[in-house]
Design a protein around this motif. Structure first.
Motif, PDB file in Angstrom:
ATOM      1  N   THR A 151      -2.938  -5.061   3.147  1.00 23.00           N
ATOM      2  CA  THR A 151      -4.058  -5.988   3.114  1.00 23.00           C
ATOM      3  C   THR A 151      -3.507  -7.404   2.976  1.00 23.00           C
ATOM      4  O   THR A 151      -2.567  -7.629   2.231  1.00 23.00           O
TER       5      THR A 151
ATOM      6  N   ASN B  14       0.840  -1.195   0.000  1.00 20.94           N
ATOM      7  CA  ASN B  14       0.000   0.000   0.000  1.00 20.94           C
ATOM      8  C   ASN B  14       0.877   1.248   0.000  1.00 20.94           C
ATOM      9  O   ASN B  14       2.087   1.156   0.159  1.00 20.94           O
TER      10      ASN B  14
ATOM     11  N   ARG C 269      -5.716  -1.042  -4.520  1.00 23.91           N
ATOM     12  CA  ARG C 269      -6.937  -0.367  -4.971  1.00 23.91           C
ATOM     13  C   ARG C 269      -7.296  -0.793  -6.387  1.00 23.91           C
ATOM     14  O   ARG C 269      -7.509   0.017  -7.283  1.00 23.91           O
TER      15      ARG C 269
HETATM   16  C1  LIG Z   1      -4.681   0.616   1.338  1.00 25.72           C
HETATM   17  O1  LIG Z   1      -5.164   1.667   2.141  1.00 25.72           O
HETATM   18  C2  LIG Z   1      -6.485   2.075   1.826  1.00 25.72           C
HETATM   19  C3  LIG Z   1      -6.813   3.292   2.693  1.00 25.72           C
HETATM   20  O2  LIG Z   1      -6.750   2.987   4.055  1.00 25.72           O
HETATM   21  C4  LIG Z   1      -7.452   0.900   2.036  1.00 25.72           C
HETATM   22  O3  LIG Z   1      -8.749   1.284   1.666  1.00 25.72           O
HETATM   23  C5  LIG Z   1      -7.002  -0.303   1.230  1.00 25.72           C
HETATM   24  O4  LIG Z   1      -7.811  -1.407   1.516  1.00 25.72           O
HETATM   25  C6  LIG Z   1      -5.548  -0.635   1.549  1.00 25.72           C
HETATM   26  N1  LIG Z   1      -5.055  -1.812   0.842  1.00 25.72           N
HETATM   27  C7  LIG Z   1      -4.926  -1.970  -0.486  1.00 25.72           C
HETATM   28  C8  LIG Z   1      -4.314  -3.232  -0.941  1.00 25.72           C
HETATM   29  O5  LIG Z   1      -5.256  -1.112  -1.284  1.00 25.72           O
END
Ligand SMILES: *[C@@H]1O[C@H](CO)[C@@H](O)[C@H](O)[C@H]1NC(C)=O
Ligand SMILES: *[C@@H]1O[C@H](CO)[C@@H](O)[C@H](O)[C@H]1NC(C)=O
Length: 297
Positions: A128, A121, A210
């Motif tokens: 995640t 991220n 995302r």
């Molecule tokens: C990255 O951070 C955003 C904002 O907190 C979150 O919505 C998202 O699930 C996170 N992970 C990925 C893999 O994008």
């Protein structure tokens, strides 16, 4: 040097050392057997130049740059057992990178696979963890959890437990996913094929962060992830006859057939607070709810 240690830790230090020594004596070879060095159980399968052994092979560094990612695999496949390692993920801006740790039968048509995928991220935003389960060739069972700590700040233990009763994915001592064996209800469960243990670090900025909107910032490369404390407890295949069906293997024991009360509480906490995607709830993807979701898995 030793004076300094005694001065600093005093009697407590000495007591601790005695305790440690007696623990080594009592538990004998087991203490030295596990965790193993990287080369005892694993080999590099993708880009030798991007995996470095450190601490005499007790740890490794994985490298991702614009030339290549990398990967490694266990030398053996296993029928049931528990696999764990400590991983420290890419710090800072890791968007678009994927670090995976998984078991796989390597049989394309009827693949069994148990996946941990760590999706990078942008700086400061939570990593995640995606898990997926393939049984008898069918996957599409993704779940995603946002971690409650920064997995790049320190090592954390990631574990896949696979026995005749269930599959559990653990982050440290927290179960984040449980898939029960409901073969009796006609729900596929991996029981027929041995699986190897794999890990890869690669770029997947077409989907990882995302949904592919966040691209890798190559000006931050190379990216590093670290692994240590490689621990595979299972029945190697080919291996001792009866091993895989031996109900006395510790991972088949009563304590491992279901979550205990503490684990169940932690699992509920993860489900309530940290799950961000569950295929079981995804009506837009599945017009008919997958049967394992209804079976209370
Ligand atoms: C990255 O951070 C955003 C904002 O907190 C979150 O919505 C998202 O699930 C996170 N992970 C990925 C893999 O994008
Ligand atoms: C079954 O597993 C137990 C515990 O690991 C071991 O002591 C025993 O020898 C095994 N028996 C067979 C038949 O493999």
């Amino acid at each position: 040097m030793s004076m300094a240690i005694i001065n600093t830790f005093g009697n407590v230090g000495v007591y601790y050392i005695v305790l440690l020594l007696s623990w080594f004596l009592v538990s004998g070879v087991c203490v030295w057997g596990r965790p193993a060095t990287f080369l005892q159980d694993f080999e590099i399968t993708w880009s030798e130049t991007h995996i470095r052994q450190i601490d005499q092979g007790r740890a490794i560094q994985l490298i991702l740059d614009q030339n290549s990612g990398c990967g490694f695999a266990s030398k053996s496949k296993y029928m049931f057992g528990r696999v764990s390692m400590k991983i420290k993920l890419i710090p800072g801006d890791s968007a678009g990178t994927v670090t995976a740790f998984y078991m796989n039968s390597d049989t394309d048509t009827v693949r069994d696979e148990l996946d941990f995928e760590f999706l990078g991220n942008r700086s400061g935003q939570p990593y995640t963890v995606q898990t997926n389960i393939y049984a008898h060739g069918k996957g599409d069972r993704e779940q995603r959890v946002n971690l409650w700590f920064d997995p790049s700040a320190d090592f954390h233990t990631y574990t896949i437990m696979w026995n005749h009763h269930h599959i559990v994915f653990y982050v440290d001592d927290f179960p984040i996913r449980v898939y029960k064996n409901s073969e009796g209800k006609g729900i596929p469960y991996p029981t027929m094929q041995a699986m190897g243990v794999y890990s890869t670090l690669w770029e997947a900025d077409n989907w990882a962060t995302r949904g592919g909107l966040e691209k890798i910032d190559w000006s931050k490369a190379p990216f590093y992830a670290y692994y240590k404390d490689f621990d595979i407890e299972g029945c190697p295949v080919p291996g001792p006859a009866n091993c895989a069906s031996n109900q006395s293997n510790w991972w088949e024991g009563a304590a491992y057939q279901a979550l205990n009360a503490i684990e169940a509480r932690r699992y509920r906490w993860v489900r309530l607070n940290h799950i961000i995607y569950d295929y079981c709830q995804d009506k837009s993807r599945f017009s008919v709810t997958p049967p394992e979701c209804l079976a209370g898995i």
